[in-house]
Design an enzyme around this catalytic site. Structure first.
Site, PDB file in Angstrom:
ATOM      1  N   GLY A  48     -33.709  27.671  -1.694  1.00  0.00           N
ATOM      2  CA  GLY A  48     -34.410  28.177  -0.638  1.00  0.00           C
ATOM      3  C   GLY A  48     -34.735  29.575  -0.681  1.00  0.00           C
ATOM      4  N   GLY A  50     -36.552  32.800   2.074  1.00  0.00           N
ATOM      5  CA  GLY A  50     -36.785  33.305   3.527  1.00  0.00           C
ATOM      6  C   GLY A  50     -37.457  34.461   3.561  1.00  0.00           C
ATOM      7  N   GLY A  51     -37.512  35.359   4.741  1.00  0.00           N
ATOM      8  CA  GLY A  51     -38.172  36.635   4.653  1.00  0.00           C
ATOM      9  C   GLY A  51     -37.686  37.784   4.084  1.00  0.00           C
ATOM     10  N   GLY A  53     -35.747  37.160   0.950  1.00  0.00           N
ATOM     11  CA  GLY A  53     -35.318  36.797  -0.407  1.00  0.00           C
ATOM     12  C   GLY A  53     -34.890  35.719  -0.600  1.00  0.00           C
ATOM     13  N   VAL A  55     -32.389  32.211  -2.077  1.00  0.00           N
ATOM     14  CA  VAL A  55     -31.333  31.726  -2.152  1.00  0.00           C
ATOM     15  C   VAL A  55     -30.994  30.910  -3.258  1.00  0.00           C
ATOM     16  CG1 VAL A  55     -29.348  30.568  -0.826  1.00  0.00           C
ATOM     17  CG2 VAL A  55     -31.088  32.008   0.552  1.00  0.00           C
ATOM     18  N   LYS A  89     -27.539  34.895  -1.961  1.00  0.00           N
ATOM     19  CA  LYS A  89     -28.855  35.463  -1.474  1.00  0.00           C
ATOM     20  C   LYS A  89     -29.032  36.597  -2.171  1.00  0.00           C
ATOM     21  CE  LYS A  89     -29.247  36.011   3.181  1.00  0.00           C
ATOM     22  NZ  LYS A  89     -29.064  36.556   4.705  1.00  0.00           N
ATOM     23  N   ASP A 190     -28.833  37.289  16.930  1.00  0.00           N
ATOM     24  CA  ASP A 190     -29.826  36.306  16.570  1.00  0.00           C
ATOM     25  C   ASP A 190     -29.411  35.108  16.394  1.00  0.00           C
ATOM     26  OD1 ASP A 190     -32.427  36.034  15.732  1.00  0.00           O
ATOM     27  OD2 ASP A 190     -31.976  36.653  13.723  1.00  0.00           O
TER      28      ASP A 190
END
Length: 362
Positions: A48, A50-51, A53, A55, A89, A190
């Protein structure tokens, strides 16, 4: 994508104990071990991105600090290691919003947490300007993945499964908000479906603590002043937006948004909602509840499930929908003081708390 741009992150613990300091030292993993496990961060290991970095999934030998009753007087090299599947991550050097402080915050916060509904941190590395976090591997992705699924590649979640997921989230939030020995109160800041991970048995675990904050230990007030708004659009407490005061009830508001996502089978920012309201599902859910139009929100898959039940079970599920939606509606109250709070005021040992949220199961 939806996160507010902000440079504000959690502060380091003001009362850091030698135990937590030692624990953080034991969590350090040599970069060469991580490179070896991920085959130098090869694409075949990536699961995966994301914003902040990418995974990676890997198998790694880690120190099982969760099983250690005490680390005092022990040498890291002498401690037994266990081989585990982990999620790694690798934070991009370009992730300025997250930054070094967010990276250190997540390590410090998660080093104090031990609960079945909180994602476990197994280690980290910060050699050669790398910022790498190593978590337990949670195999079924996020709750958002399930709610976004429209091609039926994943099995549809039953009402019983959805209820249990929500109870797990409530228990995790309760744990974060409760002060127990070795862990201060934590504001997540969050809570959203993207940050709720599901394991192979669909047990829910709260993750992503980069924006989280310890509650100031010497502060009696229940709120934390935060002049820079953090969080994610569509999930953010409106009173916090107006006053810049973040409370535990602000996490509860975000949880209420997730509850209505689970009930509706759609994410808060689904186009069905954003076409009617710029703030997504929350105001629509409040209106539907107040006007007795709840059926307009309920996932058609759940309606179908109810219709296939016998009369007695049908009535039970309909009553459950009503109880669930009432709690979700209370969480979405516009003022913090009117929202439910966690009922538990006593420490726990990692087992489930009883909370107001658990009324959804009755």
């Amino acid at each position: 994508m939806l996160r507010h741009a902000s440079q504000e992150h959690s502060e380091a613990a003001e009362d850091g104990t030698s135990s937590n300091s030692l624990k953080m030292d034991f969590l350090k993993i040599p970069l060469n071990k991580i490179n070896e496990a991920t085959k130098d961060f090869s694409e075949e290991c990536r699961v995966g991105s994301g914003g902040y970095g990418k995974v990676y999934k890997a198998k790694l030998d880690i120190v099982d600090i969760q099983c250690l009753s005490s680390m005092e007087g022990k040498c890291k090299d002498e401690l037994p290691k266990i081989s585990k599947r982990v999620a790694i991550k690798r934070i991009s050097s370009e992730a300025h919003e997250y930054g070094k402080q967010g990276f250190l915050t997540e390590i410090e916060l998660l080093a104090t947490c031990k609960h079945q509904n909180i994602v476990s941190l197994h280690g980290y590395s910060e050699e050669n300007d790398e910022m790498i976090l190593v978590y337990e591997f949670v195999s079924n992705g996020s709750l958002a993945d399930y709610l976004l699924n429209s091609d039926k590649t994943r099995a549809n979640l039953t009402w019983a499964q959805r209820l249990q997921i929500c109870l797990d989230i409530a228990n995790g939030i309760d744990y974060l908000h409760t002060h127990i020995e070795g862990k201060r109160r934590i504001l997540h800041r969050d809570i959203k479906s993207d940050n709720i991970l599901l394991d192979e048995n669909l047990n829910a675990k709260i993750g992503d603590f980069g924006l989280s904050k310890f509650h100031p230990i010497k502060q009696q007030a229940s709120s934390v002043y935060s002049k820079n708004v953090v969080g994610t659009d569509f999930y953010t407490d409106p009173e916090y937006l107006n006053t810049f005061k973040y409370k535990r009830e602000s996490d509860i508001y975000s949880f209420g948004v997730v509850l209505f996502e689970v009930l509706s089978g759609k994410l808060a920012y689904d186009s069905n909602y954003t076409s009617k309201s710029r703030t997504g599902i929350a105001p629509i859910a409040r209106t539907c509840f107040k006007e007795g139009r709840l059926e307009e929100l309920i996932d058609p898959n759940l309606i179908k499930e109810v219709h296939n039940e016998n009369f007695k079970n049908r009535r039970l599920k309909e009553d459950s929908f009503k109880a669930f939606s009432k709690i979700a509606y209370q969480c979405l109250k516009l003022t913090q003081a009117k929202r439910p709070t966690n009922s538990s005021q006593t420490p726990n040992n990692g087992s489930h708390h009883q909370s107001h949220h658990q009324g959804a199961s009755k």
